[in-house]
Design an enzyme around this catalytic site. Structure first.
Site, PDB file in Angstrom:
ATOM      1  CD  GLU A   1      -2.555  -0.734   0.209  1.00  0.00           C
ATOM      2  OE1 GLU A   1      -3.247  -0.947  -0.434  1.00  0.00           O
ATOM      3  OE2 GLU A   1      -3.350  -2.902  -0.059  1.00  0.00           O
TER       4      GLU A   1
ATOM      5  CB  CYS B   1      -1.027   7.424   2.173  1.00  0.00           C
ATOM      6  SG  CYS B   1      -2.370   6.210   3.337  1.00  0.00           S
TER       7      CYS B   1
HETATM    8  P1  NAD Z   1       9.124   4.061   2.738  1.00  0.00           P
HETATM    9  O1  NAD Z   1       8.667   4.117   1.840  1.00  0.00           O
HETATM   10  O2  NAD Z   1      10.312   5.538   3.336  1.00  0.00           O
HETATM   11  O3  NAD Z   1       9.574   3.368   4.246  1.00  0.00           O
HETATM   12  C1  NAD Z   1       9.020   2.751   4.636  1.00  0.00           C
HETATM   13  C2  NAD Z   1       9.174   1.804   4.894  1.00  0.00           C
HETATM   14  O4  NAD Z   1      10.149   0.763   4.258  1.00  0.00           O
HETATM   15  C3  NAD Z   1      10.116   2.253   6.346  1.00  0.00           C
HETATM   16  O5  NAD Z   1      10.639   1.366   7.592  1.00  0.00           O
HETATM   17  C4  NAD Z   1      12.225   2.248   5.646  1.00  0.00           C
HETATM   18  O6  NAD Z   1      12.654   1.882   6.018  1.00  0.00           O
HETATM   19  C5  NAD Z   1      11.360   0.800   4.782  1.00  0.00           C
HETATM   20  N1  NAD Z   1      12.565   1.126   3.930  1.00  0.00           N
HETATM   21  C6  NAD Z   1      13.441   1.465   3.150  1.00  0.00           C
HETATM   22  N2  NAD Z   1      14.047   1.431   1.931  1.00  0.00           N
HETATM   23  C7  NAD Z   1      13.581  -0.100   2.151  1.00  0.00           C
HETATM   24  C8  NAD Z   1      14.440  -0.825   0.670  1.00  0.00           C
HETATM   25  N3  NAD Z   1      15.385  -1.004   0.567  1.00  0.00           N
HETATM   26  N4  NAD Z   1      14.155  -2.451   1.629  1.00  0.00           N
HETATM   27  C9  NAD Z   1      13.362  -2.493   2.903  1.00  0.00           C
HETATM   28  N5  NAD Z   1      12.774  -1.459   3.640  1.00  0.00           N
HETATM   29  C10 NAD Z   1      13.011  -0.300   3.106  1.00  0.00           C
HETATM   30  O7  NAD Z   1       8.165   5.233   3.174  1.00  0.00           O
HETATM   31  P2  NAD Z   1       7.388   6.531   4.426  1.00  0.00           P
HETATM   32  O8  NAD Z   1       8.003   8.061   4.531  1.00  0.00           O
HETATM   33  O9  NAD Z   1       7.786   5.679   6.126  1.00  0.00           O
HETATM   34  O10 NAD Z   1       5.772   6.133   4.120  1.00  0.00           O
HETATM   35  C11 NAD Z   1       5.554   7.406   3.932  1.00  0.00           C
HETATM   36  C12 NAD Z   1       4.836   6.910   2.657  1.00  0.00           C
HETATM   37  O11 NAD Z   1       3.708   5.216   2.949  1.00  0.00           O
HETATM   38  C13 NAD Z   1       3.930   7.490   1.886  1.00  0.00           C
HETATM   39  O12 NAD Z   1       3.986   7.797   0.432  1.00  0.00           O
HETATM   40  C14 NAD Z   1       2.531   7.417   1.829  1.00  0.00           C
HETATM   41  O13 NAD Z   1       1.554   7.846   1.479  1.00  0.00           O
HETATM   42  C15 NAD Z   1       2.616   6.333   2.507  1.00  0.00           C
HETATM   43  N6  NAD Z   1       1.953   5.444   3.047  1.00  0.00           N
HETATM   44  C16 NAD Z   1       0.719   4.443   2.238  1.00  0.00           C
HETATM   45  C17 NAD Z   1      -0.093   3.577   3.082  1.00  0.00           C
HETATM   46  C18 NAD Z   1      -1.394   3.298   2.440  1.00  0.00           C
HETATM   47  O14 NAD Z   1      -2.048   2.441   3.395  1.00  0.00           O
HETATM   48  N7  NAD Z   1      -1.328   3.362   1.369  1.00  0.00           N
HETATM   49  C19 NAD Z   1      -0.350   3.686   4.234  1.00  0.00           C
HETATM   50  C20 NAD Z   1       0.744   5.030   5.086  1.00  0.00           C
HETATM   51  C21 NAD Z   1       1.759   5.229   3.964  1.00  0.00           C
END
Ligand code: NAD
Length: 531
Positions: A282, A316
């Site tokens: 998501e 989000c």
């Molecule tokens: P992000 O993608 O930066 O990080 C998400 C997670 O992924 C973190 O735990 C991060 O450490 C990890 N991560 C980063 N690089 C990785 C890799 N290469 N391999 C594995 N894990 C890795 O996102 P964020 O800044 O934490 O969250 C914000 C984003 O999440 C926004 O785009 C938001 O819209 C989205 N979001 C979506 C929903 C939904 O339900 N659609 C809900 C909440 C947030």
């Protein structure tokens, strides 16, 4: 369903992730009760419908007990730093890579000290949104799991057929974002409920709350070796899990680039895996509110302010583009600006009148500042209100309202994830064109809302915006989905739309086994027609 059949012994512990993968689950508490229900018979039995309701959301009114309890808890936490280890197979592990989680509204305060899991070690072995939503996820997932268990194939006189809802074979990697505690708990909790071993990598900026959820799960009876709590560097975690042969699922919430990277890694490693992994992700959105000329302006403006600025726009589902008909614009603008002036941004522990606090960290602050500079310098854009920022104590950004004369300016197409709302004013006789524009101007498809009193206008929006939002609201804001009422998720690049909070989600985390037991011996290998 809930507990998978005995698993093969764990592979050699070359890497912590592989080591954690083969461990089975057993259980106490909720887990044991669910398993008992499974064991009480594989054949379909009629049970009364399971009644579950949403957790009431506390209001924290002045003088209420919940407000007093919260104030006390905040006072107790003041200045404290919680130590958070990795937890693998129930054991706490500290590695040399120590990190700190900072308070966004006072970055001098370290709220948690934690360490990163790394690849090579012994067996190293990670109120609306937090409390009520998480409780709802757990309650409703349990209900859905039991209902799924009741969903059994037809049995006939000569044979009994049953479906066993096994966990997947291997481990599921749960990767959670910073912004919703409940999401993290569900990303790890739902696959665990279905009998999977889970490696949960929480976000660095949500360590403390994720750890609290993890500990609550243990207290509630989750066996210690089912969910491994592994704070770690994102790319290192991603590289490690996707290269393990035991990787069988990814339950991800976060940004599009991270999900794309993981998906690519999975496709590159496909030949290593023992199963085709389940990938659920998501991601972000570029969520819209569109006002028809028949809209109730007061309600639309209030909904837009809440959706765009609550939690600093770091949801989000936050509204970040507003489409207003020219005839209503003067009225809408006046109300938007009047109410905008009343929004308080600050330290929420000091003042309950604060609407939102600082943005999460220095990186978000810098990214949002970049968008504000774009808003000030682009000839297409006019800043109507707000937009100041100050990171001397915490990462504070004022709510900002921008008017765009170009509906395809990047500020109207890309996710910002901060408190910036951009408005495009359209000639009201171009309603259909504006709907087509909303549908086509971004690659996202998460949430959106139509504000209109005319039925025909609502129906037209439903038709033309069918794929523009996985969660569509009529005369309501684009945020605030409730578990079991509006299961959540979007398509296009917003994600795989598996609808956490709904009954279908759990199917992603099970590999059903169909069992046929025949009661009549086969007397001849030949078919009757052959005689
Ligand atoms: P992000 O993608 O930066 O990080 C998400 C997670 O992924 C973190 O735990 C991060 O450490 C990890 N991560 C980063 N690089 C990785 C890799 N290469 N391999 C594995 N894990 C890795 O996102 P964020 O800044 O934490 O969250 C914000 C984003 O999440 C926004 O785009 C938001 O819209 C989205 N979001 C979506 C929903 C939904 O339900 N659609 C809900 C909440 C947030």
């Amino acid at each position: 369903m809930v507990v998978s059949p005995p698993r093969p012994p764990p592979p050699p512990p070359a890497q912590w992730v592989v080591a954690a993968a083969g461990r089975g689950s057993g259980g106490a508490g909720m887990w044991r009760r669910l398993r008992a229900l499974r064991d009480c018979g594989r054949r379909w039995q009629h049970r009364p419908a399971i009644q579950v309701t949403n957790e009431p959301i506390l209001e924290f009114k002045p003088g209420s007990p919940e407000r007093a309890a919260l104030q006390k808890a905040l006072a107790d936490l003041k200045g404290k730093t919680e130590d958070i280890p990795c937890v693998i197979g129930g054991e706490e592990v500290w590695t040399p890579t120590v990190r700190y989680q900072l308070s966004p509204f006072n970055h001098a305060h370290k709220v948690a000290k934690y360490c990163y899991a790394s690849k090579a070690k012994t067996v190293i072995q990670a109120e609306i949104d937090a409390a009520a939503e998480l409780i709802d996820f757990f309650r409703f997932n349990a209900k859905y799991a039991l209902e799924l268990e009741q969903s059994q194939p037809l049995s006939v006189d000569i044979s009994t057929n049953s479906m066993v809802y096994r966990g997947l074979e291997g481990f599921v990697a749960a990767v959670s974002p910073f912004n919703f505690t409940a999401i993290g708990g569900n990303l790890a909790g739902a696959p665990a409920l279905m009998g999977n071993v889970v490696l949960w990598k929480p976000s660095d900026t949500a360590l403390l709350s994720s750890y609290a959820v993890y500990k609550i799960l243990l207290e509630a009876g989750l066996p210690p070796n089912v969910v491994q709590f592994v704070p770690s560097d994102g790319p290192e975690f991603g590289d490690t899990v996707t290269s393990s042969e035991h990787f069988c699922g990814l339950n991800f919430t976060g940004s599009v680039p991270t999900f794309r990277r993981l998906w690519k890694q999975v496709s590159e490693n496909l030949e290593r895996y023992r199963n085709f992994p389940r990938l659920a992700g998501e991601c972000g959105g570029k969520n819209f509110h569109v006002l028809h000329r028949s809209a109730d302006v007061g309600s639309a403006v209030n909904g837009t302010l809440r959706s765009a600025f609550e939690f600093g726009g770091q949801k989000c589902s936050a509204c970040s583009r507003l489409y207003a008909p020219a005839s209503l614009w003067p009225h809408i603008k006046e109300k938007l600006l009047e109410e905008h002036g009343k929004i308080k941004v600050g330290d929420p522990t000091q003042d309950f009148g604060t609407f939102f606090s600082a943005v999460i960290d220095d990186k978000s602050f810098a990214r949002i500042k970049g968008w504000l500079q774009h808003a000030r310098s682009s000839p297409n854009l006019t800043v109507l209100a707000g937009g100041g920022c100050d990171d001397s104590v915490g990462y504070f950004v004022e709510p900002c309202i921008v008017e765009s004369r170009d509906p395809r300016d990047p500020i109207m197409r890309e996710e910002i994830f901060g408190p910036i709302l951009t408005v495009f004013v359209y000639p009201e006789d171009r309603y259909r064109e504006v709907l087509e524009l909303i549908d086509s101007s971004t690659p996202y498809g998460l949430t959106g809302a139509i504000f209109a009193q005319e039925k025909a206008a609502i129906e037209e929006s439903l038709r033309l915006l069918r794929h523009a939002a996985g969660n569509f609201y009529i005369n309501d804001k684009s945020t605030g989905s409730v578990v079991a009422q509006q299961p959540f998720g979007g398509s296009r690049i917003s994600g795989t739309n598996d609808k956490p909070g709904g009954p279908h989600y759990l199917l992603r985390w099970t590999s059903p086994q169909a069992i046929k037991e025949t009661h009549v011996p086969l007397g001849d290998w030949r078919y009757a027609y052959m005689q």
